[in-house]
Enzyme design. Structure first.
Site, PDB file in Angstrom:
ATOM      1  N   ASP A  17       0.786  -1.246   0.000  1.00 44.11           N
ATOM      2  CA  ASP A  17       0.000   0.000   0.000  1.00 44.11           C
ATOM      3  C   ASP A  17       0.821   1.301   0.000  1.00 44.11           C
ATOM      4  O   ASP A  17       0.516   2.229   0.758  1.00 44.11           O
ATOM      5  CB  ASP A  17      -0.961   0.018   1.202  1.00 44.11           C
ATOM      6  CG  ASP A  17      -1.988  -1.115   1.178  1.00 44.11           C
ATOM      7  OD1 ASP A  17      -1.961  -1.922   0.234  1.00 44.11           O
ATOM      8  OD2 ASP A  17      -2.823  -1.181   2.103  1.00 44.11           O
ATOM      9  N   ASP A  55      -4.551  -0.742  -1.698  1.00 40.32           N
ATOM     10  CA  ASP A  55      -5.839  -0.617  -1.043  1.00 40.32           C
ATOM     11  C   ASP A  55      -6.761  -0.005  -2.106  1.00 40.32           C
ATOM     12  O   ASP A  55      -6.381   0.985  -2.747  1.00 40.32           O
ATOM     13  CB  ASP A  55      -5.647   0.335   0.153  1.00 40.32           C
ATOM     14  CG  ASP A  55      -6.561   0.043   1.314  1.00 40.32           C
ATOM     15  OD1 ASP A  55      -6.882  -1.132   1.560  1.00 40.32           O
ATOM     16  OD2 ASP A  55      -6.946   1.019   2.003  1.00 40.32           O
ATOM     17  N   HIS A  57     -10.674   0.806  -2.678  1.00 43.36           N
ATOM     18  CA  HIS A  57     -12.043   0.812  -2.155  1.00 43.36           C
ATOM     19  C   HIS A  57     -13.040   1.472  -3.101  1.00 43.36           C
ATOM     20  O   HIS A  57     -12.745   2.531  -3.675  1.00 43.36           O
ATOM     21  CB  HIS A  57     -12.100   1.597  -0.837  1.00 43.36           C
ATOM     22  CG  HIS A  57     -11.235   1.048   0.256  1.00 43.36           C
ATOM     23  ND1 HIS A  57     -11.226  -0.271   0.620  1.00 43.36           N
ATOM     24  CD2 HIS A  57     -10.347   1.668   1.087  1.00 43.36           C
ATOM     25  CE1 HIS A  57     -10.382  -0.447   1.624  1.00 43.36           C
ATOM     26  NE2 HIS A  57      -9.823   0.719   1.921  1.00 43.36           N
ATOM     27  N   HIS A  61     -17.506   2.339   0.425  1.00 43.95           N
ATOM     28  CA  HIS A  61     -16.913   1.302   1.279  1.00 43.95           C
ATOM     29  C   HIS A  61     -17.318   1.473   2.739  1.00 43.95           C
ATOM     30  O   HIS A  61     -17.280   2.587   3.278  1.00 43.95           O
ATOM     31  CB  HIS A  61     -15.386   1.304   1.144  1.00 43.95           C
ATOM     32  CG  HIS A  61     -14.778   0.024   1.616  1.00 43.95           C
ATOM     33  ND1 HIS A  61     -14.097  -0.091   2.808  1.00 43.95           N
ATOM     34  CD2 HIS A  61     -14.796  -1.210   1.072  1.00 43.95           C
ATOM     35  CE1 HIS A  61     -13.707  -1.355   2.948  1.00 43.95           C
ATOM     36  NE2 HIS A  61     -14.114  -2.047   1.912  1.00 43.95           N
ATOM     37  N   HIS A  90     -10.529   6.998   1.712  1.00 46.26           N
ATOM     38  CA  HIS A  90      -9.147   6.902   1.199  1.00 46.26           C
ATOM     39  C   HIS A  90      -9.087   5.836   0.117  1.00 46.26           C
ATOM     40  O   HIS A  90      -9.914   4.932   0.073  1.00 46.26           O
ATOM     41  CB  HIS A  90      -8.178   6.554   2.335  1.00 46.26           C
ATOM     42  CG  HIS A  90      -8.444   5.197   2.930  1.00 46.26           C
ATOM     43  ND1 HIS A  90      -9.433   4.975   3.868  1.00 46.26           N
ATOM     44  CD2 HIS A  90      -7.890   3.992   2.679  1.00 46.26           C
ATOM     45  CE1 HIS A  90      -9.458   3.694   4.173  1.00 46.26           C
ATOM     46  NE2 HIS A  90      -8.542   3.057   3.461  1.00 46.26           N
ATOM     47  N   LYS A 115      -6.998  -4.952  -3.017  1.00 46.16           N
ATOM     48  CA  LYS A 115      -7.773  -5.514  -1.907  1.00 46.16           C
ATOM     49  C   LYS A 115      -8.681  -4.447  -1.326  1.00 46.16           C
ATOM     50  O   LYS A 115      -8.423  -3.253  -1.493  1.00 46.16           O
ATOM     51  CB  LYS A 115      -6.832  -6.061  -0.831  1.00 46.16           C
ATOM     52  CG  LYS A 115      -5.943  -4.970  -0.249  1.00 46.16           C
ATOM     53  CD  LYS A 115      -4.933  -5.498   0.720  1.00 46.16           C
ATOM     54  CE  LYS A 115      -4.050  -4.401   1.257  1.00 46.16           C
ATOM     55  NZ  LYS A 115      -4.743  -3.331   1.975  1.00 46.16           N
ATOM     56  N   CYS A 160      -1.990  -2.712   7.630  1.00 47.23           N
ATOM     57  CA  CYS A 160      -1.914  -3.651   6.512  1.00 47.23           C
ATOM     58  C   CYS A 160      -0.643  -4.490   6.507  1.00 47.23           C
ATOM     59  O   CYS A 160      -0.675  -5.667   6.140  1.00 47.23           O
ATOM     60  CB  CYS A 160      -2.134  -2.914   5.202  1.00 47.23           C
ATOM     61  SG  CYS A 160      -3.854  -2.367   5.080  1.00 47.23           S
TER      62      CYS A 160
HETATM   63  C1  VGL Z   1      -4.647   0.725   5.762  1.00 45.54           C
HETATM   64  C2  VGL Z   1      -6.215   1.611   7.174  1.00 45.54           C
HETATM   65  C3  VGL Z   1      -7.183   1.500   6.205  1.00 45.54           C
HETATM   66  C4  VGL Z   1      -3.226   0.317   5.540  1.00 45.54           C
HETATM   67  C5  VGL Z   1      -5.606   0.597   4.781  1.00 45.54           C
HETATM   68  O1  VGL Z   1      -2.790   0.229   4.366  1.00 45.54           O
HETATM   69  O2  VGL Z   1      -2.522   0.066   6.542  1.00 45.54           O
HETATM   70  N1  VGL Z   1      -4.961   1.223   6.952  1.00 45.54           N
HETATM   71  N2  VGL Z   1      -6.865   0.991   5.018  1.00 45.54           N
HETATM   72 ZN    ZN Z   2      -8.309   1.039   3.458  1.00 43.84          ZN
END
Ligand code: VGL
Ligand code: ZN
Length: 211
Positions: A17, A55, A57, A61, A90, A115, A160
């Protein structure tokens, strides 16, 4: 010490990510998130295989606080699969915030795994969504390619990266987290908990100077 790991064809770097929204100025900025970029560029040049996650979404979401009237970001809600942190919007699919950091070298990524695209389930881990049942297919992919050791880096250490590392252990891989090539959100002590949990689960914490 350099080259401690004598990397071979069964080793993979998993870059988690490294997206604009998790860097300074982003919607869910991880403090100094972008500082991992040069380190990761250097690492992926040394690994026989590198893979990355995004990430990813949909706008609706259910991990977004905006989908829960009256709820603020960084508070908890109850989902059918258990407690879930509510986040600012995000990494919305196709937006600039969801794109990789512009300085991240992406050419060598053999797989980009997205994901968190199911509106009703969040997915911190690259292996299983937050219901801990829905597979992303990543373990099968890695096994079929004879990968034995997985080295993680990226954002965020305590979400993550952490969940991916724990699932990689559960799936039988040897797992390393390259700590200085990660940055944390650290929500109410989440970094300390994550590090302790990883140590107790035989996830090995290492640094970039070992490569
Ligand atoms: C993440 C919070 C929400 C991450 C992703 O990549 O750690 N944290 N979505
Ligand atoms: Zn996320």
């Amino acid at each position: 010490m350099n080259n401690l790991f004598a990397l071979t064809n069964t080793d993979a770097l998993l870059v988690i990510d490294v997206q604009n929204d998790f860097c300074s100025g982003g919607a869910l900025a991880v403090p100094t998130g972008e500082a991992v970029v040069p380190l990761i560029n250097d690492l992926s040049g040394k690994f026989p295989h590198s893979l990355a996650t995004q990430d990813w979404h949909p706008r609706s979401h259910q991990s977004f606080a905006s989908q829960h009237p009256g709820k603020d970001p960084f508070t908890l809600t109850e989902m059918p699969y258990g407690p879930q942190v509510l986040w600012p919007e995000h990494c919305v699919q196709g937006t600039a915030g969801a794109a990789f950091h512009p300085d991240l070298k992406t050419d060598q990524f053999e797989l980009v795994l997205r994901k968190g695209f199911r509106p009703e389930i969040d997915s911190y881990s690259a292996f299983f969504e937050n219901d801990q049942r829905t597979s992303t297919g990543l373990s099968g992919y890695l096994r079929q390619r004879q990968i034995k050791r997985v080295f993680l880096c990226g954002l965020a250490t305590d979400f993550c990266v952490y969940y991916s590392a724990m699932d990689a252990r559960k799936e039988g891989f040897e797992v390393f987290v390259i700590e200085d090539a990660c940055r944390a959100i650290d929500l109410e002590g989440s970094l300390g908990t994550a590090l302790e949990d990883m140590r107790n689960s035989n996830v090995k914490l290492v640094t970039t100077d070992s490569f």
